[in-house]
Design a protein around this motif. Structure first.
Motif, PDB file in Angstrom:
ATOM      1  N   ASN A  27     -74.375  49.497  89.225  1.00  0.00           N
ATOM      2  CA  ASN A  27     -75.034  49.871  90.472  1.00  0.00           C
ATOM      3  C   ASN A  27     -74.681  51.302  90.883  1.00  0.00           C
ATOM      4  O   ASN A  27     -75.537  52.048  91.378  1.00  0.00           O
ATOM      5  N   VAL A  28     -73.431  51.680  90.680  1.00  0.00           N
ATOM      6  CA  VAL A  28     -73.024  53.046  91.018  1.00  0.00           C
ATOM      7  C   VAL A  28     -73.714  54.055  90.092  1.00  0.00           C
ATOM      8  O   VAL A  28     -74.109  55.144  90.522  1.00  0.00           O
ATOM      9  N   VAL A  29     -73.868  53.686  88.824  1.00  0.00           N
ATOM     10  CA  VAL A  29     -74.591  54.570  87.901  1.00  0.00           C
ATOM     11  C   VAL A  29     -76.021  54.778  88.388  1.00  0.00           C
ATOM     12  O   VAL A  29     -76.522  55.908  88.455  1.00  0.00           O
ATOM     13  N   TRP A  30     -76.705  53.684  88.759  1.00  0.00           N
ATOM     14  CA  TRP A  30     -78.108  53.795  89.182  1.00  0.00           C
ATOM     15  C   TRP A  30     -78.239  54.481  90.540  1.00  0.00           C
ATOM     16  O   TRP A  30     -79.144  55.298  90.749  1.00  0.00           O
ATOM     17  N   GLU A  31     -77.360  54.151  91.467  1.00  0.00           N
ATOM     18  CA  GLU A  31     -77.507  54.646  92.837  1.00  0.00           C
ATOM     19  C   GLU A  31     -76.989  56.065  93.028  1.00  0.00           C
ATOM     20  O   GLU A  31     -77.525  56.814  93.863  1.00  0.00           O
ATOM     21  N   LYS A  32     -75.969  56.440  92.259  1.00  0.00           N
ATOM     22  CA  LYS A  32     -75.338  57.737  92.486  1.00  0.00           C
ATOM     23  C   LYS A  32     -75.550  58.729  91.342  1.00  0.00           C
ATOM     24  O   LYS A  32     -75.787  59.912  91.582  1.00  0.00           O
ATOM     25  N   LEU A  33     -75.449  58.248  90.103  1.00  0.00           N
ATOM     26  CA  LEU A  33     -75.547  59.174  88.971  1.00  0.00           C
ATOM     27  C   LEU A  33     -76.994  59.435  88.572  1.00  0.00           C
ATOM     28  O   LEU A  33     -77.371  60.570  88.272  1.00  0.00           O
ATOM     29  N   LEU A  34     -77.807  58.409  88.562  1.00  0.00           N
ATOM     30  CA  LEU A  34     -79.199  58.574  88.137  1.00  0.00           C
ATOM     31  C   LEU A  34     -79.919  59.669  88.933  1.00  0.00           C
ATOM     32  O   LEU A  34     -80.621  60.505  88.348  1.00  0.00           O
ATOM     33  N   PRO A  35     -79.742  59.724  90.262  1.00  0.00           N
ATOM     34  CA  PRO A  35     -80.415  60.794  91.004  1.00  0.00           C
ATOM     35  C   PRO A  35     -79.871  62.189  90.704  1.00  0.00           C
ATOM     36  O   PRO A  35     -80.516  63.188  91.069  1.00  0.00           O
ATOM     37  N   ALA A  36     -78.712  62.265  90.055  1.00  0.00           N
ATOM     38  CA  ALA A  36     -78.144  63.579  89.738  1.00  0.00           C
ATOM     39  C   ALA A  36     -78.890  64.275  88.619  1.00  0.00           C
ATOM     40  O   ALA A  36     -78.815  65.501  88.470  1.00  0.00           O
ATOM     41  N   PHE A  37     -79.630  63.503  87.809  1.00  0.00           N
ATOM     42  CA  PHE A  37     -80.337  64.089  86.665  1.00  0.00           C
ATOM     43  C   PHE A  37     -81.668  64.679  87.133  1.00  0.00           C
ATOM     44  O   PHE A  37     -82.546  63.963  87.613  1.00  0.00           O
ATOM     45  N   ARG A  38     -81.808  65.993  86.984  1.00  0.00           N
ATOM     46  CA  ARG A  38     -83.020  66.695  87.395  1.00  0.00           C
ATOM     47  C   ARG A  38     -83.754  67.211  86.161  1.00  0.00           C
ATOM     48  O   ARG A  38     -83.190  67.293  85.064  1.00  0.00           O
ATOM     49  N   THR A  39     -85.014  67.560  86.352  1.00  0.00           N
ATOM     50  CA  THR A  39     -85.835  68.002  85.225  1.00  0.00           C
ATOM     51  C   THR A  39     -85.401  69.362  84.698  1.00  0.00           C
ATOM     52  O   THR A  39     -85.302  69.579  83.483  1.00  0.00           O
ATOM     53  N   ASP A  40     -85.089  70.280  85.600  1.00  0.00           N
ATOM     54  CA  ASP A  40     -84.764  71.654  85.209  1.00  0.00           C
ATOM     55  C   ASP A  40     -83.315  71.983  85.526  1.00  0.00           C
ATOM     56  O   ASP A  40     -82.644  71.280  86.294  1.00  0.00           O
ATOM     57  N   ALA A  41     -82.841  73.074  84.927  1.00  0.00           N
ATOM     58  CA  ALA A  41     -81.506  73.574  85.235  1.00  0.00           C
ATOM     59  C   ALA A  41     -81.404  73.857  86.725  1.00  0.00           C
ATOM     60  O   ALA A  41     -82.373  74.268  87.368  1.00  0.00           O
ATOM     61  N   GLN A  42     -80.227  73.623  87.288  1.00  0.00           N
ATOM     62  CA  GLN A  42     -79.985  73.812  88.706  1.00  0.00           C
ATOM     63  C   GLN A  42     -79.222  75.114  88.957  1.00  0.00           C
ATOM     64  O   GLN A  42     -78.439  75.559  88.103  1.00  0.00           O
ATOM     65  N   PRO A  43     -79.446  75.722  90.123  1.00  0.00           N
ATOM     66  CA  PRO A  43     -78.658  76.929  90.449  1.00  0.00           C
ATOM     67  C   PRO A  43     -77.172  76.584  90.494  1.00  0.00           C
ATOM     68  O   PRO A  43     -76.789  75.512  90.979  1.00  0.00           O
ATOM     69  N   ARG A  44     -76.367  77.460  89.988  1.00  0.00           N
ATOM     70  CA  ARG A  44     -74.927  77.232  90.029  1.00  0.00           C
ATOM     71  C   ARG A  44     -74.435  77.293  91.468  1.00  0.00           C
ATOM     72  O   ARG A  44     -74.708  78.255  92.187  1.00  0.00           O
ATOM     73  N   ASP A  45     -73.734  76.271  91.874  1.00  0.00           N
ATOM     74  CA  ASP A  45     -73.195  76.166  93.229  1.00  0.00           C
ATOM     75  C   ASP A  45     -71.676  76.119  93.105  1.00  0.00           C
ATOM     76  O   ASP A  45     -71.090  75.054  92.941  1.00  0.00           O
ATOM     77  N   ASP A  46     -71.058  77.284  93.156  1.00  0.00           N
ATOM     78  CA  ASP A  46     -69.622  77.355  92.923  1.00  0.00           C
ATOM     79  C   ASP A  46     -68.822  76.629  93.998  1.00  0.00           C
ATOM     80  O   ASP A  46     -67.758  76.067  93.718  1.00  0.00           O
ATOM     81  N   ASP A  47     -69.337  76.611  95.225  1.00  0.00           N
ATOM     82  CA  ASP A  47     -68.627  75.911  96.292  1.00  0.00           C
ATOM     83  C   ASP A  47     -68.600  74.411  96.018  1.00  0.00           C
ATOM     84  O   ASP A  47     -67.548  73.769  96.073  1.00  0.00           O
ATOM     85  N   ALA A  48     -69.782  73.835  95.693  1.00  0.00           N
ATOM     86  CA  ALA A  48     -69.844  72.405  95.387  1.00  0.00           C
ATOM     87  C   ALA A  48     -69.043  72.080  94.136  1.00  0.00           C
ATOM     88  O   ALA A  48     -68.374  71.051  94.051  1.00  0.00           O
ATOM     89  N   TYR A  49     -69.101  73.014  93.174  1.00  0.00           N
ATOM     90  CA  TYR A  49     -68.372  72.773  91.931  1.00  0.00           C
ATOM     91  C   TYR A  49     -66.867  72.760  92.167  1.00  0.00           C
ATOM     92  O   TYR A  49     -66.134  71.954  91.586  1.00  0.00           O
ATOM     93  N   GLY A  50     -66.406  73.641  93.054  1.00  0.00           N
ATOM     94  CA  GLY A  50     -64.989  73.662  93.378  1.00  0.00           C
ATOM     95  C   GLY A  50     -64.543  72.375  94.056  1.00  0.00           C
ATOM     96  O   GLY A  50     -63.470  71.844  93.769  1.00  0.00           O
ATOM     97  N   LYS A  51     -65.388  71.853  94.950  1.00  0.00           N
ATOM     98  CA  LYS A  51     -65.061  70.588  95.613  1.00  0.00           C
ATOM     99  C   LYS A  51     -65.027  69.434  94.614  1.00  0.00           C
ATOM    100  O   LYS A  51     -64.174  68.544  94.693  1.00  0.00           O
TER     101      LYS A  51
END
Length: 495
Positions: free
Chosen positions: A319-343
């Protein structure tokens, strides 16, 4: 907590690429939202207890890690995820002309067949074993009293094979025995040059039956990275570094819906079954094993998720894979967000299995030995050796002495000569254990021991009072009882 232990779970940057032969990438570069990935990690950390996770996207590792004291180098028991590897061995044997899906089972074991086999047993084929549609109403038992193949063939087959789904580990054992029969090799040895070595899977081990046949349905131990490699091979239709290791046709058939096993739209165990693979929601498929061992392949997202854990609720992990990880997969490359990445990186570095904490008054038990009457755990005596860094639990059981070294406020990892929870976790000796301890109440010592080659985590609560200790021991998960009866030990007095 020491800094090294904080690195329990790490998002791998390209600079870490030398850690293994797998390519690494930042999540955003592979179209994975860092913020959503953080949400997945936070949700996974609330599940008791995750051991490891690794995520492939577009052929790149975008996240991987281990909840300390679990580690990248340590193999982990796969339980029924082993079935998917046995299926692969069958597919390879078929491709080499050694087997056919339509081969009757009795043809391979005439010496173990009943005198007058019934029509349903005669009709049972390899495809029925693969689909868990053998016609059994109950699973044949596997004991030390007779060969497992003979027990299987002697078991009643009330349904026509192919018409009744029953999850059946003994059927997978028969597949393993058949592969060994036609190749002259254990499944482990047969797969080594064909699968394990090309994938870089080092030192796999597989439990065997008393007859020297790999258990097939369970017993394979490999690293989390190896699970991920297997999943990526499946995603790539059997091709690895340009070489076709497993026929694409087999993988397509093995991971397709070969039989119905339920109708609930919310259960990942009701989406159909292939050849030793489960169908999932969201167009995915998986191999899985008891207590949360997963190889989840998501073709629509071009992704693979490998997980090891020790959980009671396996659906909760998916359920965690479907609810939280599945939406993380996007069609295109995402802008690098160093602040989010640091967190994200900060959150991941602190992940670990929860260890005992407390400020209770220690009992004065230095040098004291406590003896126990005969008991199911075969525990004879115990004592505590303490210093400023931790406690050593010295145990004598079944005539052997073992030690579990437990850190204070951190995990200490080392071998334990005996498995003190043998009554609950299988009786294996020579465990690799990560342990921690604390005086969680006055004169009450709690020791938590992670048997890190398995999902089992044992907790020992020792309440000292004068010349007596009361021991309560439990496991996080188990196939049966997870709590042992309370044992009372008496201090031995020197003459």
């Amino acid at each position: 907590m020491r800094a090294a232990s904080l690195l329990a779970f790490v998002i791998l940057l390209p600079s870490f690429a030398g850690a293994s032969d797998l390519p690494r990438s930042r999540p955003e570069d592979q179209g994975v939202s860092t913020a959503a990935l953080l949400g997945f990690v936070e949700a996974a950390n609330r599940i008791e207890t995750m051991n490891s996770v690794m995520v492939f996207r577009h052929g790149q590792i975008v996240a991987e890690g281990w909840w300390a004291p679990y580690s990248a180098e340590t193999p982990h028991s796969l339980y029924s995820l082993s079935k998917s590897f046995t299926s692969t061995a069958v597919g390879l044997a078929i491709s080499e002309g050694k087997l056919s899906l339509d081969d009757p089972i009795l043809k391979f074991f005439p010496e173990d067949a009943p005198t007058n086999p019934g029509p349903n047993l005669k009709a049972m084929r390899i495809s029925d074993l693969l689909r868990m549609s053998t016609g059994h109403q109950t699973e044949p038992q596997r004991t030390k009293d007779e060969p497992w193949t003979k027990s299987f063939l002697a078991h009643p087959v009330p349904f026509k094979p192919g018409t009744h789904f029953l999850y059946n580990t003994s059927a997978t054992y028969m597949l393993s025995a058949i592969v060994q029969k036609v190749t002259g090799q254990r499944v482990l040895d047969y797969l080594t040059p064909r699968l394990f070595e090309p994938l870089g899977i080092e030192h796999p081990t597989w439990e065997q039956s008393p007859q020297g046949v790999d258990a097939g349905g369970y017993g394979l131990s490999i690293r989390t990275e190896d699970i991920a490699k297997f999943g990526q091979l499946l995603l790539q239709k059997g091709k690895w570094h340009g070489k076709q290791l497993v026929p694409a046709e087999w993988i397509e058939a093995a991971t397709a819906r070969q039989t119905s096993n339920g109708s609930s739209p919310t259960s990942d165990w009701d989406q159909g079954y292939g050849y030793q693979f489960w169908r999932c929601r969201h167009g995915a498929f998986r191999g899985d094993g008891a207590f949360g061992q997963y190889c989840v392949v998501l073709p629509e997202q071009d992704a693979v998720v490998a997980i090891t854990s020790g959980v009671k609720d396996m659906q909760a992990v998916l359920n965690v894979v479907w609810e939280k990880l599945l939406p993380a997969f996007r069609t295109d490359a995402q802008p690098r967000d160093d602040d989010a990445y640091g967190k994200l990186a900060s959150a991941l570095k602190g992940l670990h299995v929860e260890y005992p904490q407390g400020t209770g008054k220690p009992a004065n038990v230095a040098g004291r030995m406590f003896a126990f009457d005969a008991n199911p755990m075969k525990l004879e005596s115990l004592s505590i050796q303490a210093d400023e860094r931790g406690d050593t639990l010295v145990i004598r059981a079944a005539g052997k002495e073992g030690r579990i070294r437990a850190g204070h406020g951190d995990w200490t990892t080392g071998p334990a000569a005996i498995g003190p929870m043998s009554a609950l976790s299988g009786g294996k000796s020579d465990w690799l254990v990560g342990a921690a301890s604390a005086w969680t109440a006055d004169e009450t010592l709690t020791v938590k021991a992670c048997f890190i080659e398995t999902p089992f985590i044992a907790t020992f609560r020792l309440k000292f009072s004068g010349d007596e200790v009361r021991l309560n021991a439990s496991n996080n998960v188990g196939f049966g009882a997870t709590r042992a009866p309370e044992l009372v030990g008496k201090a031995e007095h020197k003459p």
